[in-house]
Design an enzyme around this catalytic site. Structure first.
Site, short mmCIF file in Angstrom:
data_model
loop_
_atom_site.label_atom_id
_atom_site.label_comp_id
_atom_site.label_asym_id
_atom_site.label_seq_id
_atom_site.Cartn_x
_atom_site.Cartn_y
_atom_site.Cartn_z
N ARG A 7 0.86 -1.18 0.00
CA ARG A 7 0.00 0.00 0.00
C ARG A 7 0.91 1.24 0.00
NH1 ARG A 7 -3.91 2.52 4.64
NH2 ARG A 7 -4.98 4.02 3.30
N HIS A 8 0.48 2.29 -0.68
CA HIS A 8 1.27 3.51 -0.76
C HIS A 8 1.56 4.11 0.62
CE1 HIS A 8 -2.16 6.05 0.28
NE2 HIS A 8 -2.89 5.27 -0.50
N ASN A 14 -4.57 10.98 4.23
CA ASN A 14 -4.61 9.82 5.12
C ASN A 14 -4.60 10.28 6.57
OD1 ASN A 14 -2.46 7.94 2.96
ND2 ASN A 14 -4.62 7.55 3.32
N GLN A 20 -9.98 9.65 -0.16
CA GLN A 20 -9.10 10.04 -1.26
C GLN A 20 -9.59 9.55 -2.61
OE1 GLN A 20 -4.60 10.64 -0.10
NE2 GLN A 20 -5.26 8.65 0.63
N ARG A 57 0.72 9.21 -5.30
CA ARG A 57 1.11 8.66 -4.01
C ARG A 57 1.61 7.22 -4.15
NH1 ARG A 57 -4.53 9.34 -4.09
NH2 ARG A 57 -5.84 7.55 -3.51
N GLU A 81 -7.00 3.44 -7.36
CA GLU A 81 -7.93 3.27 -6.24
C GLU A 81 -9.38 3.31 -6.73
OE1 GLU A 81 -8.78 1.90 -3.78
OE2 GLU A 81 -8.21 3.00 -1.97
N HIS A 150 -3.51 0.67 -3.57
CA HIS A 150 -4.29 1.41 -2.57
C HIS A 150 -5.11 0.45 -1.71
CE1 HIS A 150 -3.49 5.06 -5.02
NE2 HIS A 150 -3.58 4.21 -6.02
#
Length: 203
Positions: A7-8, A14, A20, A57, A81, A150
């Site tokens: 995951r980023h 966040n 997002q 990201r 995402e 994501h």
């Protein structure tokens, strides 16, 4: 084939717990540092291929972890995402006060996306298309592959790998920023070695 699904790193959104989705928010300083720590934790792995969501990201995270082999990073739109449509940018308070949005977490099968948003079926379809291609690609056999994406997209991937029903989409939740899931694939069949492990320093 070994897949390392990451995951980023952290973004300001966040940190603020804002929705997002497709909003193209960059890593913040903590997110950059966490990606560097994850690179250090994975330093003994030579990544032959790197696939990332096109959102910055995720791309930033992939490029940091793959450094100095950043030319290997390939963006794939299927890893983007989930599109939350009109819900994007919502705060914790806004979403907790909206019963329809909260079905996203509590009742995936009953969730109805807002205007312009994706359904769970939509994200599962595109992630399944990606995984089937990756699992069966001859060039990737016996290779180490980094995949950066994501929260919802990674849970979709795990739902497919585990062959879980939609009601178990969230499992035990979303992994933290830069959490890593390792999947071994043999003759097109995936097996989870470990799931959503935080390899960088705890924050």
């Amino acid at each position: 084939m070994n897949l390392y699904i990451v995951r980023h790193g952290e973004t300001d959104w966040n940190k603020e717990k804002k929705v997002q989705g497709r909003m193209d928010i960059p890593l913040n300083e903590a997110g950059i540092q966490l990606a560097k720590e994850t690179r250090e934790a994975l330093k003994d792995i030579n990544f032959d291929y790197v696939f990332t969501s096109p959102l910055q990201r995720a791309r930033q995270t992939a490029e940091i972890i793959a450094f100095p082999y950043t030319e290997q990073v390939k963006a794939d739109d299927r890893l983007i995402e989930m599109d939350f449509g009109e819900y994007e940018g919502w705060s914790v308070t806004e979403r907790e006060e909206n019963a329809e949005f909260m079905k996203f977490f509590t009742d995936p099968a009953g969730f109805v996306p807002s205007a312009g948003g994706e359904s769970f079926q939509d994200i599962l379809e595109r992630i399944r298309d990606f995984t089937e291609e990756i699992f069966n690609e001859p060039a990737l056999q016996d290779k180490n592959v980094l995949i950066v994406s994501h929260g919802a997209a990674i849970n979709a991937m795990l739902t497919i790998i585990k062959d879980n029903p939609l009601g178990k989409f969230w499992g035990e939740g979303v992994g933290g920023n830069c959490s890593v899931t390792k999947v071994s694939v043999w003759k097109g069949k995936p097996e989870i070695i470990y799931e959503k492990r935080a390899l960088g320093k705890e924050r």
